[in-house]
Scaffold this motif. Structure first.
Motif, PDB file in Angstrom:
ATOM      1  N   GLU A 185      -7.311 -44.406  32.007  1.00 42.28           N
ATOM      2  CA  GLU A 185      -8.284 -45.290  32.195  1.00 42.28           C
ATOM      3  C   GLU A 185      -9.458 -45.416  30.982  1.00 42.28           C
ATOM      4  O   GLU A 185      -9.869 -44.743  29.900  1.00 42.28           O
ATOM      5  CB  GLU A 185      -9.673 -44.369  33.377  1.00 42.28           C
ATOM      6  CG  GLU A 185     -10.521 -45.064  33.584  1.00 42.28           C
ATOM      7  CD  GLU A 185     -11.844 -44.424  35.030  1.00 42.28           C
ATOM      8  OE1 GLU A 185     -12.304 -44.796  34.976  1.00 42.28           O
ATOM      9  OE2 GLU A 185     -11.021 -43.732  35.252  1.00 42.28           O
ATOM     10  N   GLN A 211     -13.529 -46.800  29.257  1.00 43.13           N
ATOM     11  CA  GLN A 211     -13.377 -47.672  29.851  1.00 43.13           C
ATOM     12  C   GLN A 211     -14.744 -48.364  28.150  1.00 43.13           C
ATOM     13  O   GLN A 211     -14.345 -47.830  26.582  1.00 43.13           O
ATOM     14  CB  GLN A 211     -14.968 -45.938  30.159  1.00 43.13           C
ATOM     15  CG  GLN A 211     -14.551 -46.167  31.482  1.00 43.13           C
ATOM     16  CD  GLN A 211     -15.112 -46.783  32.392  1.00 43.13           C
ATOM     17  OE1 GLN A 211     -15.150 -47.727  32.322  1.00 43.13           O
ATOM     18  NE2 GLN A 211     -14.358 -46.699  32.883  1.00 43.13           N
ATOM     19  N   GLY A 258     -16.886 -48.981  24.495  1.00 42.62           N
ATOM     20  CA  GLY A 258     -18.081 -48.318  23.924  1.00 42.62           C
ATOM     21  C   GLY A 258     -18.454 -48.278  23.041  1.00 42.62           C
ATOM     22  O   GLY A 258     -17.833 -49.760  22.630  1.00 42.62           O
ATOM     23  N   GLU A 260     -13.196 -50.995  24.193  1.00 43.51           N
ATOM     24  CA  GLU A 260     -12.491 -51.437  25.108  1.00 43.51           C
ATOM     25  C   GLU A 260     -12.108 -50.133  25.859  1.00 43.51           C
ATOM     26  O   GLU A 260     -11.825 -50.211  26.941  1.00 43.51           O
ATOM     27  CB  GLU A 260     -11.695 -52.666  25.261  1.00 43.51           C
ATOM     28  CG  GLU A 260     -11.912 -54.181  25.249  1.00 43.51           C
ATOM     29  CD  GLU A 260     -10.616 -55.360  24.985  1.00 43.51           C
ATOM     30  OE1 GLU A 260      -9.805 -54.475  26.124  1.00 43.51           O
ATOM     31  OE2 GLU A 260     -11.197 -56.691  25.357  1.00 43.51           O
ATOM     32  N   GLY A 261     -11.913 -49.239  25.163  1.00 43.41           N
ATOM     33  CA  GLY A 261     -10.826 -47.837  24.975  1.00 43.41           C
ATOM     34  C   GLY A 261     -11.012 -46.957  23.799  1.00 43.41           C
ATOM     35  O   GLY A 261     -10.303 -47.181  23.019  1.00 43.41           O
ATOM     36  N   ASN A 264     -16.663 -41.970  24.197  1.00 38.94           N
ATOM     37  CA  ASN A 264     -16.085 -42.359  24.021  1.00 38.94           C
ATOM     38  C   ASN A 264     -16.395 -43.368  23.193  1.00 38.94           C
ATOM     39  O   ASN A 264     -17.180 -44.563  22.531  1.00 38.94           O
ATOM     40  CB  ASN A 264     -16.550 -43.362  25.036  1.00 38.94           C
ATOM     41  CG  ASN A 264     -15.903 -44.935  25.298  1.00 38.94           C
ATOM     42  OD1 ASN A 264     -15.198 -44.412  25.009  1.00 38.94           O
ATOM     43  ND2 ASN A 264     -16.655 -45.665  26.218  1.00 38.94           N
TER      44      ASN A 264
END
Length: 380
Positions: A216, A218, A220, A234-235, A269
């Motif tokens: 998943e 996220q 950051g 995006e991750g 993140n």
């Protein structure tokens, strides 16, 4: 004569290795490991080493050699020990080497265990490496004759017990070209087959895209070495220490030079980027140590001090990376677990947690450890 189980990937190296084992008078049986959970998968370009086409190529080679041939389904073990480990390591912000895990958990653990249970004496593979014996008869792992194709690095996870049952017939092969020529002379159809590369379970080579489906992600911050936000990602888990491309930074560096990924912090993140000079590392700390054969006497931990002596080594952190002179020492932490502290004679660039550091003395592989931390002189 030994009973030998030849692991046949469907490539030219394993086919010639099996042929040489037959020539040596051994009783050889070929086996192809079905590692993919999608057995209908076809090869894409020259990627991969466990597709249905590879299985057919291995069968044709075994038929040409006149040896029995079987396909063993190790897909569940492969998923658990290699693929799931790969995902978990990236999720934790580390950079794993799946080939090391495959050699450790599949080819020289699960396969060897089954081979011995069936009465085989050794497992034969097409790796370019050499097993010798010391003065007391204990096995040692060494580099192959062809340093350009040497694969002793990815075999650094092998233990003394495993080395006792390893057969590497390509140890003295002068070049890969010579192996291909030999395959052609033997009438093996894989003589001109391209080498596999990249990660076999990511056939299109898009590691970031593949991980995005498993972890998943996220959005950051991307920050520079001063903590200033310079972009959005995006991750964080899709990045690798030392990465330059694909950063999509919104703010250029003050000096206009490229920036590289310096660290990844999944919990926050956050991805930190900075100048290339900050990638240089002078000290590495490794965990999960294993020795390829008997450890050198200086590596034995003294119970009183909780540390071993210092011993000179060559440290290598990539399969085809340049070895760097270093001093190594085994120390124990407060829990009693051993760690390997390696002080490099010259800085090494772009060392990432999760990578494997393999130690050599001359051509001999001493052992390996998983990199836990790496210290840069510029930030010390």
């Amino acid at each position: 004569m030994m009973r030998v189980l030849a692991a046949m990937s469907g490539g030219v190296d394993s086919a010639v290795a099996a042929a040489r084992a037959v020539d040596a008078g051994h009783d050889v049986v070929g086996v192809h490991l079905a590692l993919s959970r999608m057995p209908g998968t076809l090869r894409t370009g020259s990627r991969g080493c466990c597709t249905i086409e590879d299985s057919r190529d291995a069968w044709r080679a075994a038929e040409k050699l006149g040896i029995p041939y079987y396909v063993w389904d190790f897909s569940e073990r492969f998923k658990e020990d290699v693929v799931d480990d790969f995902v978990a390591e990236y999720a934790a912000g580390r950079t794993p080497n799946p080939c090391m895990r495959c050699n450790e958990k599949i080819k020289f653990a699960a396969l060897l265990e089954k081979a011995l249970a069936l009465g085989f004496d050794a497992v034969c593979t097409g790796h370019y490496a050499r097993v010798t014996r010391d003065a007391d008869g204990h096995p040692e792992l060494h580099r192959a004759s062809d340093w350009a194709k040497d694969q002793s690095y990815v075999l650094g996870v092998l233990t003394e017990t495993q080395l006792e049952h390893c057969l590497f017939p390509l140890a003295d092969a002068p070049t890969k070209a010579a192996v291909r020529a030999e395959a052609a002379e033997r009438g093996l159809s894989v003589a001109k087959k391209p080498d596999s590369h990249d990660i076999c379970f990511i056939p299109d080579g898009d590691t970031a895209g593949w991980l995005a489906e498993k972890i998943e992600m996220q959005p950051g911050e991307i920050v520079d070495e001063t903590g200033t936000t310079v972009g959005i990602h995006e991750g964080a888990q899709a990045f690798t220490v030392g990465q330059r491309r694909g950063l999509k930074l919104g703010r250029p560096a003050p000096d206009g030079r490229p920036r590289f990924v310096l660290s990844i912090e999944p919990k926050q993140n956050r991805v930190t980027v900075g100048p290339e000079r900050l990638l240089a590392v002078e000290q590495i700390r490794g965990i999960r140590i294993s020795w390829a054969g008997r450890p050198v006497p200086a590596a034995v931990v003294d119970p009183g001090s909780g540390a071993s002596g210092c011993f000179e080594v060559l440290a290598q952190v990539r399969a085809h990376g340049d070895p760097v002179p270093a001093a190594a020492q085994v120390v124990t932490d407060e829990t009693g677990d051993p760690a390997l502290v390696i002080t490099l004679a010259e800085p090494m660039r772009g060392v990432a947690p999760g990578q494997t550091v393999v130690l050599y003395q001359g051509t001999r592989v001493l052992g390996q450890a998983t990199i836990d931390t790496a210290r840069s002189p510029a930030t010390a």
